[in-house]
Motif scaffolding. Structure first.
Motif, PDB file in Angstrom:
ATOM      1  N   ILE A  95     -36.918 -10.475 -12.345  1.00 64.05           N
ATOM      2  CA  ILE A  95     -37.497  -9.405 -11.530  1.00 64.05           C
ATOM      3  C   ILE A  95     -37.095  -8.033 -12.075  1.00 64.05           C
ATOM      4  O   ILE A  95     -37.930  -7.144 -12.218  1.00 64.05           O
ATOM      5  N   VAL A  96     -35.829  -7.870 -12.395  1.00 64.00           N
ATOM      6  CA  VAL A  96     -35.341  -6.593 -12.925  1.00 64.00           C
ATOM      7  C   VAL A  96     -36.063  -6.252 -14.230  1.00 64.00           C
ATOM      8  O   VAL A  96     -36.548  -5.133 -14.412  1.00 64.00           O
ATOM      9  N   GLN A  97     -36.180  -7.230 -15.126  1.00 61.84           N
ATOM     10  CA  GLN A  97     -36.798  -6.984 -16.433  1.00 61.84           C
ATOM     11  C   GLN A  97     -38.306  -6.773 -16.336  1.00 61.84           C
ATOM     12  O   GLN A  97     -38.859  -5.888 -16.978  1.00 61.84           O
ATOM     13  N   GLN A  98     -38.976  -7.572 -15.551  1.00 56.44           N
ATOM     14  CA  GLN A  98     -40.438  -7.554 -15.509  1.00 56.44           C
ATOM     15  C   GLN A  98     -41.042  -6.459 -14.644  1.00 56.44           C
ATOM     16  O   GLN A  98     -42.191  -6.080 -14.838  1.00 56.44           O
ATOM     17  N   PHE A  99     -40.277  -5.978 -13.688  1.00 56.25           N
ATOM     18  CA  PHE A  99     -40.848  -5.025 -12.750  1.00 56.25           C
ATOM     19  C   PHE A  99     -40.217  -3.646 -12.846  1.00 56.25           C
ATOM     20  O   PHE A  99     -40.284  -2.846 -11.920  1.00 56.25           O
ATOM     21  N   GLY A 100     -39.602  -3.372 -13.984  1.00 55.07           N
ATOM     22  CA  GLY A 100     -39.144  -2.031 -14.300  1.00 55.07           C
ATOM     23  C   GLY A 100     -37.993  -1.511 -13.460  1.00 55.07           C
ATOM     24  O   GLY A 100     -37.866  -0.308 -13.289  1.00 55.07           O
ATOM     25  N   LEU A 101     -37.158  -2.399 -12.974  1.00 52.54           N
ATOM     26  CA  LEU A 101     -35.992  -1.963 -12.208  1.00 52.54           C
ATOM     27  C   LEU A 101     -34.828  -1.697 -13.147  1.00 52.54           C
ATOM     28  O   LEU A 101     -34.723  -2.306 -14.208  1.00 52.54           O
ATOM     29  N   GLU A 102     -33.966  -0.819 -12.757  1.00 52.98           N
ATOM     30  CA  GLU A 102     -32.753  -0.557 -13.527  1.00 52.98           C
ATOM     31  C   GLU A 102     -31.774  -1.706 -13.307  1.00 52.98           C
ATOM     32  O   GLU A 102     -31.723  -2.290 -12.230  1.00 52.98           O
ATOM     33  N   GLU A 103     -31.007  -2.025 -14.330  1.00 53.12           N
ATOM     34  CA  GLU A 103     -30.025  -3.114 -14.241  1.00 53.12           C
ATOM     35  C   GLU A 103     -29.078  -2.938 -13.064  1.00 53.12           C
ATOM     36  O   GLU A 103     -28.661  -3.899 -12.447  1.00 53.12           O
ATOM     37  N   HIS A 104     -28.744  -1.709 -12.751  1.00 53.16           N
ATOM     38  CA  HIS A 104     -27.785  -1.453 -11.683  1.00 53.16           C
ATOM     39  C   HIS A 104     -28.430  -1.343 -10.299  1.00 53.16           C
ATOM     40  O   HIS A 104     -27.765  -1.046  -9.317  1.00 53.16           O
ATOM     41  N   THR A 105     -29.747  -1.596 -10.221  1.00 48.75           N
ATOM     42  CA  THR A 105     -30.448  -1.521  -8.946  1.00 48.75           C
ATOM     43  C   THR A 105     -29.818  -2.485  -7.947  1.00 48.75           C
ATOM     44  O   THR A 105     -29.563  -3.639  -8.263  1.00 48.75           O
ATOM     45  N   ALA A 106     -29.578  -1.986  -6.756  1.00 50.83           N
ATOM     46  CA  ALA A 106     -29.010  -2.825  -5.698  1.00 50.83           C
ATOM     47  C   ALA A 106     -30.107  -3.749  -5.175  1.00 50.83           C
ATOM     48  O   ALA A 106     -30.950  -3.346  -4.388  1.00 50.83           O
ATOM     49  N   LEU A 107     -30.116  -4.959  -5.670  1.00 56.13           N
ATOM     50  CA  LEU A 107     -31.114  -5.944  -5.275  1.00 56.13           C
ATOM     51  C   LEU A 107     -30.359  -7.193  -4.864  1.00 56.13           C
ATOM     52  O   LEU A 107     -29.810  -7.888  -5.708  1.00 56.13           O
ATOM     53  N   ASN A 108     -30.302  -7.439  -3.559  1.00 57.10           N
ATOM     54  CA  ASN A 108     -29.606  -8.642  -3.137  1.00 57.10           C
ATOM     55  C   ASN A 108     -30.612  -9.741  -2.829  1.00 57.10           C
ATOM     56  O   ASN A 108     -31.815  -9.494  -2.798  1.00 57.10           O
ATOM     57  N   VAL A 109     -30.125 -10.930  -2.597  1.00 55.37           N
ATOM     58  CA  VAL A 109     -31.000 -12.093  -2.446  1.00 55.37           C
ATOM     59  C   VAL A 109     -31.880 -12.033  -1.206  1.00 55.37           C
ATOM     60  O   VAL A 109     -32.872 -12.750  -1.123  1.00 55.37           O
ATOM     61  N   GLU A 110     -31.537 -11.192  -0.244  1.00 54.49           N
ATOM     62  CA  GLU A 110     -32.301 -11.095   0.993  1.00 54.49           C
ATOM     63  C   GLU A 110     -33.330  -9.964   0.987  1.00 54.49           C
ATOM     64  O   GLU A 110     -34.163  -9.896   1.890  1.00 54.49           O
ATOM     65  N   ASN A 111     -33.284  -9.065  -0.007  1.00 59.26           N
ATOM     66  CA  ASN A 111     -34.260  -7.968  -0.062  1.00 59.26           C
ATOM     67  C   ASN A 111     -35.679  -8.517  -0.070  1.00 59.26           C
ATOM     68  O   ASN A 111     -35.994  -9.429  -0.828  1.00 59.26           O
ATOM     69  N   ASN A 112     -36.541  -7.936   0.765  1.00 57.79           N
ATOM     70  CA  ASN A 112     -37.936  -8.341   0.781  1.00 57.79           C
ATOM     71  C   ASN A 112     -38.648  -7.626  -0.368  1.00 57.79           C
ATOM     72  O   ASN A 112     -38.844  -6.411  -0.338  1.00 57.79           O
ATOM     73  N   LEU A 113     -39.009  -8.394  -1.373  1.00 58.85           N
ATOM     74  CA  LEU A 113     -39.592  -7.846  -2.593  1.00 58.85           C
ATOM     75  C   LEU A 113     -40.975  -7.239  -2.360  1.00 58.85           C
ATOM     76  O   LEU A 113     -41.360  -6.286  -3.038  1.00 58.85           O
ATOM     77  N   ILE A 114     -41.696  -7.777  -1.403  1.00 58.43           N
ATOM     78  CA  ILE A 114     -43.051  -7.307  -1.119  1.00 58.43           C
ATOM     79  C   ILE A 114     -43.001  -6.038  -0.269  1.00 58.43           C
ATOM     80  O   ILE A 114     -43.589  -5.018  -0.623  1.00 58.43           O
ATOM     81  N   GLU A 115     -42.301  -6.096   0.844  1.00 55.41           N
ATOM     82  CA  GLU A 115     -42.215  -4.937   1.740  1.00 55.41           C
ATOM     83  C   GLU A 115     -41.556  -3.733   1.078  1.00 55.41           C
ATOM     84  O   GLU A 115     -41.892  -2.594   1.386  1.00 55.41           O
ATOM     85  N   ASN A 116     -40.623  -3.991   0.160  1.00 53.31           N
ATOM     86  CA  ASN A 116     -39.937  -2.900  -0.535  1.00 53.31           C
ATOM     87  C   ASN A 116     -40.718  -2.399  -1.749  1.00 53.31           C
ATOM     88  O   ASN A 116     -40.238  -1.544  -2.487  1.00 53.31           O
ATOM     89  N   GLY A 117     -41.910  -2.938  -1.975  1.00 56.15           N
ATOM     90  CA  GLY A 117     -42.773  -2.467  -3.053  1.00 56.15           C
ATOM     91  C   GLY A 117     -42.305  -2.835  -4.442  1.00 56.15           C
ATOM     92  O   GLY A 117     -42.733  -2.228  -5.424  1.00 56.15           O
ATOM     93  N   ILE A 118     -41.457  -3.835  -4.547  1.00 60.57           N
ATOM     94  CA  ILE A 118     -40.966  -4.260  -5.861  1.00 60.57           C
ATOM     95  C   ILE A 118     -42.025  -5.093  -6.577  1.00 60.57           C
ATOM     96  O   ILE A 118     -42.237  -4.947  -7.773  1.00 60.57           O
ATOM     97  N   ILE A 119     -42.708  -5.961  -5.835  1.00 60.59           N
ATOM     98  CA  ILE A 119     -43.804  -6.733  -6.422  1.00 60.59           C
ATOM     99  C   ILE A 119     -45.050  -6.591  -5.559  1.00 60.59           C
ATOM    100  O   ILE A 119     -44.963  -6.422  -4.349  1.00 60.59           O
ATOM    101  N   ASP A 120     -46.205  -6.664  -6.232  1.00 62.41           N
ATOM    102  CA  ASP A 120     -47.489  -6.651  -5.547  1.00 62.41           C
ATOM    103  C   ASP A 120     -48.167  -7.991  -5.815  1.00 62.41           C
ATOM    104  O   ASP A 120     -47.524  -8.916  -6.307  1.00 62.41           O
ATOM    105  N   SER A 121     -49.438  -8.108  -5.525  1.00 59.87           N
ATOM    106  CA  SER A 121     -50.123  -9.396  -5.696  1.00 59.87           C
ATOM    107  C   SER A 121     -50.137  -9.849  -7.164  1.00 59.87           C
ATOM    108  O   SER A 121     -49.950 -11.028  -7.449  1.00 59.87           O
ATOM    109  N   MET A 122     -50.333  -8.914  -8.076  1.00 56.18           N
ATOM    110  CA  MET A 122     -50.306  -9.287  -9.502  1.00 56.18           C
ATOM    111  C   MET A 122     -48.884  -9.671  -9.918  1.00 56.18           C
ATOM    112  O   MET A 122     -48.687 -10.600 -10.695  1.00 56.18           O
TER     113      MET A 122
END
Length: 79
Positions: free
Chosen positions: A9-36
């Motif tokens: 997710i970090v590599q493919q969706f342009g997030l910084e390595e140090h981005t605070a992304l925990n296992v419970e973060n909602n990837l859709i609601e937080n705009g990290i991933i879209d339908s594609m």
């Protein structure tokens, strides 16, 4: 498994390595991933874990967080 998913997710969706992304973060609601992005994530899961994601399983609940993705994969592998 969760670390591999997070790394993808970090590599493919342009997030910084140090981005605070925990296992419970909602990837859709937080705009990290879209339908594609969901489709890219599903292809990754299928290839990486040797499973087939059925059309009816391509729902946000299964892919909205790293925890849910991990749970989904574990369930599919155990079948």
């Amino acid at each position: 498994m969760k670390d591999e998913i997070k790394q993808f997710i970090v590599q493919q969706f342009g997030l910084e390595e140090h981005t605070a992304l925990n296992v419970e973060n909602n990837l859709i609601e937080n705009g990290i991933i879209d339908s594609m992005g969901m489709m890219r994530l599903i292809r990754f899961v299928e290839k990486k874990y040797g499973i087939e994601v059925a059309f009816e399983e391509m729902i946000p609940k299964n892919f909205e967080s790293i925890q849910n993705i991990s749970n989904y994969i574990t369930t599919k592998i155990q079948l």
